[in-house]
Motif scaffolding. Structure first.
Motif, PDB file in Angstrom:
ATOM      1  N   LEU A 186       0.826  -0.873   0.043  1.00  0.00           N
ATOM      2  CA  LEU A 186       0.330  -0.101   0.326  1.00  0.00           C
ATOM      3  C   LEU A 186       0.727   1.107   0.026  1.00  0.00           C
ATOM      4  CD1 LEU A 186      -2.547  -1.177   2.676  1.00  0.00           C
ATOM      5  CD2 LEU A 186      -2.722   0.118   0.208  1.00  0.00           C
ATOM      6  N   LEU A 187       2.407   1.225   0.940  1.00  0.00           N
ATOM      7  CA  LEU A 187       2.533   2.123   0.981  1.00  0.00           C
ATOM      8  C   LEU A 187       4.056   2.583  -0.108  1.00  0.00           C
ATOM      9  CD1 LEU A 187       3.365   2.210   4.366  1.00  0.00           C
ATOM     10  CD2 LEU A 187       2.045   4.370   3.369  1.00  0.00           C
ATOM     11  N   GLY A 188       4.106   1.569  -0.964  1.00  0.00           N
ATOM     12  CA  GLY A 188       5.093   1.562  -1.974  1.00  0.00           C
ATOM     13  C   GLY A 188       6.133   0.750  -1.693  1.00  0.00           C
ATOM     14  N   ARG A 189       6.296  -0.070  -0.702  1.00  0.00           N
ATOM     15  CA  ARG A 189       7.867  -0.093  -0.951  1.00  0.00           C
ATOM     16  C   ARG A 189       7.693  -1.434  -0.670  1.00  0.00           C
ATOM     17  NH1 ARG A 189       6.642   4.705   1.279  1.00  0.00           N
ATOM     18  NH2 ARG A 189       6.836   5.329   3.875  1.00  0.00           N
ATOM     19  N   LYS A 190       9.046  -2.369  -0.740  1.00  0.00           N
ATOM     20  CA  LYS A 190       9.829  -3.030  -1.180  1.00  0.00           C
ATOM     21  C   LYS A 190       9.765  -4.027   0.127  1.00  0.00           C
ATOM     22  CE  LYS A 190      13.644  -5.298  -3.732  1.00  0.00           C
ATOM     23  NZ  LYS A 190      12.630  -5.830  -4.906  1.00  0.00           N
ATOM     24  N   VAL A 191       9.203  -5.058  -0.631  1.00  0.00           N
ATOM     25  CA  VAL A 191       8.981  -7.367   0.539  1.00  0.00           C
ATOM     26  C   VAL A 191      10.119  -7.656  -0.074  1.00  0.00           C
ATOM     27  CG1 VAL A 191       7.614  -8.071   1.420  1.00  0.00           C
ATOM     28  CG2 VAL A 191       7.039  -6.033   0.621  1.00  0.00           C
ATOM     29  N   ARG A 192      11.004  -7.431   1.168  1.00  0.00           N
ATOM     30  CA  ARG A 192      11.505  -9.397   0.179  1.00  0.00           C
ATOM     31  C   ARG A 192      11.683 -10.022   2.197  1.00  0.00           C
ATOM     32  NH1 ARG A 192      17.775  -6.296  -0.229  1.00  0.00           N
ATOM     33  NH2 ARG A 192      17.703  -8.331  -1.363  1.00  0.00           N
ATOM     34  N   TRP A 193      11.662 -11.169   1.035  1.00  0.00           N
ATOM     35  CA  TRP A 193      11.387 -12.590   1.738  1.00  0.00           C
ATOM     36  C   TRP A 193      12.740 -13.282   2.036  1.00  0.00           C
ATOM     37  CZ3 TRP A 193       6.695 -13.767   3.893  1.00  0.00           C
ATOM     38  CH2 TRP A 193       5.319 -12.335   3.405  1.00  0.00           C
ATOM     39  N   LEU A 194      12.737 -13.375   3.171  1.00  0.00           N
ATOM     40  CA  LEU A 194      13.529 -14.120   4.130  1.00  0.00           C
ATOM     41  C   LEU A 194      13.462 -15.569   3.516  1.00  0.00           C
ATOM     42  CD1 LEU A 194      14.861 -11.688   6.713  1.00  0.00           C
ATOM     43  CD2 LEU A 194      15.099 -11.892   4.459  1.00  0.00           C
ATOM     44  N   GLU A 195      14.661 -16.533   4.641  1.00  0.00           N
ATOM     45  CA  GLU A 195      14.698 -17.377   3.966  1.00  0.00           C
ATOM     46  C   GLU A 195      14.634 -18.792   5.158  1.00  0.00           C
ATOM     47  OE1 GLU A 195      17.230 -21.642   2.076  1.00  0.00           O
ATOM     48  OE2 GLU A 195      17.963 -19.693   2.136  1.00  0.00           O
ATOM     49  N   THR A 196      14.087 -19.510   5.384  1.00  0.00           N
ATOM     50  CA  THR A 196      13.288 -20.214   6.793  1.00  0.00           C
ATOM     51  C   THR A 196      13.226 -21.874   6.156  1.00  0.00           C
ATOM     52  OG1 THR A 196      10.880 -20.594   6.626  1.00  0.00           O
ATOM     53  CG2 THR A 196      12.097 -18.524   8.413  1.00  0.00           C
TER      54      THR A 196
ATOM     55  N   LEU B 239      22.750 -17.202  10.519  1.00  0.00           N
ATOM     56  CA  LEU B 239      24.047 -17.359   9.386  1.00  0.00           C
ATOM     57  C   LEU B 239      22.708 -17.090   8.128  1.00  0.00           C
ATOM     58  CD1 LEU B 239      25.964 -18.130   7.838  1.00  0.00           C
ATOM     59  CD2 LEU B 239      25.360 -20.952   8.111  1.00  0.00           C
ATOM     60  N   SER B 240      21.508 -17.380   7.919  1.00  0.00           N
ATOM     61  CA  SER B 240      20.646 -16.694   7.070  1.00  0.00           C
ATOM     62  C   SER B 240      20.331 -15.421   6.940  1.00  0.00           C
ATOM     63  CB  SER B 240      19.089 -17.416   7.189  1.00  0.00           C
ATOM     64  OG  SER B 240      18.902 -19.132   7.018  1.00  0.00           O
ATOM     65  N   LEU B 241      20.202 -15.289   7.965  1.00  0.00           N
ATOM     66  CA  LEU B 241      20.482 -13.542   8.715  1.00  0.00           C
ATOM     67  C   LEU B 241      21.590 -12.895   7.687  1.00  0.00           C
ATOM     68  CD1 LEU B 241      18.475 -10.744   8.946  1.00  0.00           C
ATOM     69  CD2 LEU B 241      19.378 -11.377  11.345  1.00  0.00           C
ATOM     70  N   GLN B 242      22.779 -13.129   8.522  1.00  0.00           N
ATOM     71  CA  GLN B 242      23.756 -12.847   7.713  1.00  0.00           C
ATOM     72  C   GLN B 242      24.087 -12.756   7.052  1.00  0.00           C
ATOM     73  OE1 GLN B 242      27.601 -14.501   9.273  1.00  0.00           O
ATOM     74  NE2 GLN B 242      28.423 -12.600  10.294  1.00  0.00           N
TER      75      GLN B 242
ATOM     76  N   LEU C 113      17.461 -15.678  19.975  1.00  0.00           N
ATOM     77  CA  LEU C 113      17.315 -14.464  19.826  1.00  0.00           C
ATOM     78  C   LEU C 113      18.547 -13.612  20.791  1.00  0.00           C
ATOM     79  CD1 LEU C 113      13.685 -14.138  21.691  1.00  0.00           C
ATOM     80  CD2 LEU C 113      13.617 -13.727  19.541  1.00  0.00           C
ATOM     81  N   LYS C 114      19.392 -14.305  20.961  1.00  0.00           N
ATOM     82  CA  LYS C 114      20.576 -13.364  21.030  1.00  0.00           C
ATOM     83  C   LYS C 114      21.529 -13.909  19.893  1.00  0.00           C
ATOM     84  CE  LYS C 114      21.393 -14.304  26.737  1.00  0.00           C
ATOM     85  NZ  LYS C 114      21.844 -15.180  27.263  1.00  0.00           N
ATOM     86  N   GLN C 115      21.891 -15.391  19.494  1.00  0.00           N
ATOM     87  CA  GLN C 115      22.805 -14.883  17.878  1.00  0.00           C
ATOM     88  C   GLN C 115      21.859 -14.168  16.824  1.00  0.00           C
ATOM     89  OE1 GLN C 115      22.227 -19.142  16.977  1.00  0.00           O
ATOM     90  NE2 GLN C 115      23.107 -19.869  19.338  1.00  0.00           N
ATOM     91  N   LEU C 116      19.883 -14.202  16.787  1.00  0.00           N
ATOM     92  CA  LEU C 116      19.670 -12.792  15.672  1.00  0.00           C
ATOM     93  C   LEU C 116      20.785 -11.764  16.401  1.00  0.00           C
ATOM     94  CD1 LEU C 116      16.391 -14.351  15.578  1.00  0.00           C
ATOM     95  CD2 LEU C 116      17.879 -14.397  13.708  1.00  0.00           C
ATOM     96  N   ALA C 117      20.421 -10.891  17.900  1.00  0.00           N
ATOM     97  CA  ALA C 117      20.606  -9.555  17.541  1.00  0.00           C
ATOM     98  C   ALA C 117      21.944  -9.722  17.792  1.00  0.00           C
ATOM     99  CB  ALA C 117      20.424  -9.679  19.390  1.00  0.00           C
ATOM    100  N   GLU C 118      22.986 -10.455  17.954  1.00  0.00           N
ATOM    101  CA  GLU C 118      24.548 -10.839  17.513  1.00  0.00           C
ATOM    102  C   GLU C 118      24.330 -10.763  16.237  1.00  0.00           C
ATOM    103  OE1 GLU C 118      27.016 -10.667  19.169  1.00  0.00           O
ATOM    104  OE2 GLU C 118      25.921 -10.005  20.728  1.00  0.00           O
ATOM    105  N   VAL C 119      23.808 -10.993  15.487  1.00  0.00           N
ATOM    106  CA  VAL C 119      24.244 -10.429  13.766  1.00  0.00           C
ATOM    107  C   VAL C 119      24.020  -8.788  13.033  1.00  0.00           C
ATOM    108  CG1 VAL C 119      23.203 -11.171  11.614  1.00  0.00           C
ATOM    109  CG2 VAL C 119      23.620 -12.580  13.434  1.00  0.00           C
ATOM    110  N   LEU C 120      22.537  -8.796  14.421  1.00  0.00           N
ATOM    111  CA  LEU C 120      22.292  -7.259  13.552  1.00  0.00           C
ATOM    112  C   LEU C 120      23.107  -6.271  14.449  1.00  0.00           C
ATOM    113  CD1 LEU C 120      18.477  -8.304  14.962  1.00  0.00           C
ATOM    114  CD2 LEU C 120      19.086  -7.449  11.781  1.00  0.00           C
TER     115      LEU C 120
END
Length: 465
Positions: A158-168, A179-182, A216-223
């Motif tokens: 609706l806002l014209g933003r790009k959507v990018r899907w992340l693999e799970t 790893l997938s996020l990184q 969550l800790k591991q995801l935060a470390e990547v981010l």
């Protein structure tokens, strides 16, 4: 089936932008279809009106009643009539801030453990509106783990933003892994957007899975290595988490870039009250101010009686709320887990649920389904029309359209009656839960859920085809 038309179809209008009487729709509006959950609910109503028995496993509405302390508070606050501050009633925001950081001993389950300033909490008419406004205010592309809730991507569109899907991965419970996020964040991007909004929803709608504190800790470390990423932690199902560990927020590990959304729709059973909040870190004060500016020109404020009454919901020391939520969580766990066991017994692979009302199943290898259907939406519509079981195909949540995954919302039962029965069991000192006792409990107090699963299994095997 009478004259019921499919709510899954886009219609036959060759020019969807044109409206009779010479009125034209905007590009954004003409591209927008009704929410999948609401669309299947409308089709279900049509079929039901024609005499079809419908098992409502599509719309994720809480089957449980609004907690009695909240009902009492609303009656007492009914005379409140004044406009309230755009950002929300101060006393309510103070209660939310305290509730977010409350220890488990007070809430019966961890809330988030994160600390937010009262000035950085915004109350709105449901988290859906607040999440849309957050996207509106951020010049950012949207990052979504696949699968994700049905409305994140349409809001971005609706806002014209790009959507990018992340693999799970299925073997990882369909959860985003570090790893997938990184790998994704390190890959070259052709996007014009420098800022990225990553949505994490847990317990997850549609899968029912939840992140552990370690995950969550591991995801935060990547981010931490990617400062351009803002996290929207959608924790609307936080207090439905029925794992032993309970709920933990990523805000504990990435406090300067995590926004938390939560509200009364799911764990408090008050979806129709339309009360949600967004908590932002101090580092995003400009975003908070922008959201308040947009709110002032759109919804103005949430209804005064609702805001005043909702203070009770976020009172971490209210014994009535604590007792209610503990019983509700136990009942929900028994029914959702019993439903999962019934699916497994019928040969349907299903993800082990951690919270929420949902089961995520892959029907592609069950019976003759793959031979009969090439798309999940066609399969789910056939199930509804042939057997009256309403559920949603995985493609509504960002999965490939040819994938035969489905979300099953185990909500078609009387939550008040089930809670009363569970409370009676406890007062009579009966033995604790087990798979066998849970199945008996579920068949007695959620018979429509179990019947729907029997019909789903029969459908997969070609019965009634």
């Amino acid at each position: 089936m009478g004259n019921a038309t499919s709510s899954f179809d886009e219609g036959s209008n060759p020019n969807p932008k044109y409206v009779p009487e010479g009125v034209w729709l905007s590009d954004s509006a003409s591209r927008t279809a009704p929410s999948a959950t609401l669309a299947i609910n409308e089709l279900s109503k049509q079929l039901q009106a024609e005499g079809k028995e419908i098992y409502r496993m599509g719309l994720g509405q809480s089957p449980f009643p609004v907690p009695p302390p909240l009902v009492k508070a609303l009656a007492e606050c009914a005379a409140q009539k004044d406009y309230l501050p755009v950002q929300g009633l101060l006393a309510l925001r103070e209660a939310i801030a305290a509730w977010l950081s409350a220890p488990p001993s007070l809430t019966g389950s961890p809330v988030s453990g994160a600390k937010f300033e009262v000035d950085n909490i915004i109350v709105g008419p449901g988290t859906k509106e607040l999440m849309f406004t957050l996207q509106f205010c951020l010049d950012a592309e949207l990052l979504l783990p696949s699968p994700s809730w049905v409305s994140y991507a349409p809001q971005a569109n609706l806002l014209g933003r790009k959507v990018r899907w992340l693999e799970t991965k299925k073997e990882n419970g369909w959860k985003l892994d570090p790893l997938s996020l990184q790998t994704f964040l390190k890959s070259p991007s052709q996007s014009r957007w420098k800022t990225k909004l990553l949505v994490l929803n847990f317990p997850c709608n549609p899968t029912g899975s939840a992140f552990s504190a370690e995950e969550l800790k591991q995801l935060a470390e990547v981010l931490k290595d990617f400062p351009e990423v803002v996290v929207l932690s959608d924790e609307i199902y936080s207090l439905t988490n029925f794992t032993k560990e309970g709920h933990t927020s990523i805000a504990q590990y990435l406090p300067d870039r995590t926004c938390i959304s939560n509200g009364l729709s799911k764990w408090a059973g008050a979806g129709g009250w339309r009360l949600g909040f967004l908590a932002l870190p101090s580092a995003l004060v400009k975003v908070r101010k922008a959201i308040c500016g947009v709110a002032s020109e759109t919804f103005s404020c949430v209804a005064a009686p609702i805001q005043h009454a909702s203070i009770v919901a976020f009172d971490s020391q209210n014994s009535g709320m604590i007792s209610f939520l503990k019983t509700q969580r136990k009942v929900n766990a028994r029914i959702v887990r019993a439903a999962a066991e019934a699916l497994k017994a019928g040969g349907v692979p299903v993800l082990e649920p951690s919270g929420g009302f949902y089961l995520w199943a892959d029907l592609s290898g069950v019976g003759s389904v793959r031979r009969r259907f090439k798309e999940g939406v066609k399969m789910s519509e056939a199930l509804l029309r042939q057997h009256g079981v309403a559920l949603l195909a995985g493609s509504h949540f960002g999965r490939p359209k040819e994938e035969l995954t489905v979300r099953i919302a185990a909500v078609d039962f009387d939550g008040a009656a089930a809670m009363a029965a569970a409370a009676a069991e406890q007062s009579e000192g009966e033995a604790g839960e087990s798979k066998e006792r849970d199945e008996v409990f579920c068949r007695e107090y959620a018979p429509r859920v179990m019947k729907a699963i029997e019909l789903l299994i029969g459908f997969c095997k070609g019965e009634g085809h």
